[in-house]
Design a protein around this motif. Structure first.
Motif, PDB file in Angstrom:
ATOM      1  N   ILE A 170      44.902  48.975  38.515  1.00 23.97           N
ATOM      2  CA  ILE A 170      43.484  48.977  38.126  1.00 23.97           C
ATOM      3  C   ILE A 170      43.089  50.359  37.616  1.00 23.97           C
ATOM      4  N   ALA A 171      43.511  51.403  38.300  1.00 22.65           N
ATOM      5  CA  ALA A 171      43.187  52.776  37.892  1.00 22.65           C
ATOM      6  C   ALA A 171      43.717  53.060  36.497  1.00 22.65           C
ATOM      7  N   ILE A 172      44.934  52.642  36.228  1.00 21.22           N
ATOM      8  CA  ILE A 172      45.535  52.878  34.917  1.00 21.22           C
ATOM      9  C   ILE A 172      44.781  52.090  33.841  1.00 21.22           C
ATOM     10  N   LYS A 173      44.417  50.847  34.152  1.00 24.37           N
ATOM     11  CA  LYS A 173      43.660  50.031  33.191  1.00 24.37           C
ATOM     12  C   LYS A 173      42.307  50.670  32.893  1.00 24.37           C
ATOM     13  N   LEU A 174      41.588  51.116  33.921  1.00 25.72           N
ATOM     14  CA  LEU A 174      40.281  51.751  33.713  1.00 25.72           C
ATOM     15  C   LEU A 174      40.413  53.018  32.867  1.00 25.72           C
ATOM     16  N   PHE A 175      41.434  53.808  33.139  1.00 24.87           N
ATOM     17  CA  PHE A 175      41.653  55.044  32.391  1.00 24.87           C
ATOM     18  C   PHE A 175      41.918  54.725  30.922  1.00 24.87           C
ATOM     19  N   VAL A 233      39.981  58.907  40.855  1.00 24.55           N
ATOM     20  CA  VAL A 233      39.736  58.756  42.301  1.00 24.55           C
ATOM     21  C   VAL A 233      40.460  57.514  42.820  1.00 24.55           C
ATOM     22  N   ILE A 234      40.352  56.414  42.069  1.00 25.46           N
ATOM     23  CA  ILE A 234      41.023  55.170  42.476  1.00 25.46           C
ATOM     24  C   ILE A 234      42.541  55.380  42.504  1.00 25.46           C
ATOM     25  N   PHE A 235      43.065  56.120  41.531  1.00 25.00           N
ATOM     26  CA  PHE A 235      44.494  56.429  41.493  1.00 25.00           C
ATOM     27  C   PHE A 235      44.925  57.151  42.770  1.00 25.00           C
ATOM     28  N   ILE A 236      44.141  58.146  43.178  1.00 31.75           N
ATOM     29  CA  ILE A 236      44.472  58.920  44.388  1.00 31.75           C
ATOM     30  C   ILE A 236      44.399  58.031  45.635  1.00 31.75           C
ATOM     31  N   ILE A 237      43.350  57.187  45.710  1.00 28.79           N
ATOM     32  CA  ILE A 237      43.228  56.264  46.846  1.00 28.79           C
ATOM     33  C   ILE A 237      44.430  55.318  46.883  1.00 28.79           C
TER      34      ILE A 237
END
Length: 189
Positions: A178-183, A80-84
Motif C-alpha cells: 500500500i505504501a509503495i502504491k500511494l508513493f 510513514v506507512i512504509f516504516i510502520i
C-alpha cells in the motif's frame, strides 16, 4: 456524481484495517487492560470514529493553512506507512510511545488506534477515493475495533502468541505494498 462503490469501500476498509492494525494492537490493549482493570470499548470506539471522520473533513484545511497539498501529504504518509510496515514485518520498533496510566481514550483510541499513521492514511486515501466510500470504510473499521475491544480476552486465547505474530507480519506485507502504491500514484516523475 457521488455514489457508493463497493470496490472502493472494500479497498478503503482493508487499507484502514491494515494501518489501524487492531489485531496487532491486542498485546498493547491487554497490557493497558491489566494496568487499569477495564477498557470501555464503547467510549474508545466512539472516540476513534469521531477522530477519524473529523480529520477526514478538516485535515486538508489544516494542510492548506500550513501550505501543503494533499499529494505531498500523501507521499509523506506513504513513507510513514512504509516504516510502520517495516516495524510489523521485522518486529522492530521505530516509533516509541510510552503507555500512560490512562484508560479507553488515551492511549487506546488515540494514539494506538486513531494515531498519526491512521490520520495520514485518511488524507492519503482522500487523494484516491470518494469521501463517502472512505466514511463507510471508517464506520466498518470502527465496528471491528469495537468488537475486538469488547472481546480482547477471548481473542488473546484464540490466536495465541504465534497467531498474533503471523497476523502482524501478513498485514505488514500488505501495508508495504500500500505504501509503495500511494508513493507511486502521488509522484509525477
Amino acid at each position: 456524481m457521488h455514489k457508493l462503490i463497493f470496490r472502493e469501500i472494500l479497498s478503503v476498509t482493508m487499507i484502514l484495517f491494515a494501518i489501524i492494525d487492531i489485531l496487532g494492537a491486542i498485546p498493547v490493549i491487554i497490557q493497558v487492560r491489566q494496568r487499569v482493570g477495564h477498557i470501555e470499548s464503547e467510549k474508545a470506539s466512539v472516540a476513534v470514529l469521531v477522530l477519524m471522520i473529523g480529520f477526514l473533513f478538516v485535515g486538508d484545511q489544516l494542510l492548506a493553512i500550513i501550505g501543503l497539498d494533499i499529494a505531498s501529504f500523501a507521499i509523506a504518509g506513504s513513507l510513514v506507512i512504509f516504516i510502520i510496515a517495516m516495524e510489523m514485518i521485522l518486529g522492530v520498533d521505530f516509533f516509541k510511545e510510552e503507555i500512560p496510566q490512562a484508560a479507553s481514550i488515551v492511549p487506546i483510541a488515540f494514539p494506538l488506534i486513531a494515531g498519526a499513521g491512521t490520520m495520514t492514511t485518511l488524507l492519503s486515501l482522500k487523494s484516491q477515493y470518494q469521501t463517502q466510500n472512505i466514511m463507510v470504510g471508517i464506520v466498518l473499521n470502527t465496528i471491528v475495533v469495537y468488537l475486538v475491544l469488547k472481546n480482547v480476552k477471548w481473542l488473546e486465547k484464540l490466536l495465541g502468541p504465534i497467531g498474533l505474530s503471523i497476523l502482524r507480519k501478513a498485514f505488514g506485507i500488505i501495508l508495504l505494498a500500500i505504501a509503495i502504491k500511494l508513493f507511486r500514484s502521488n509522484t509525477h516523475l
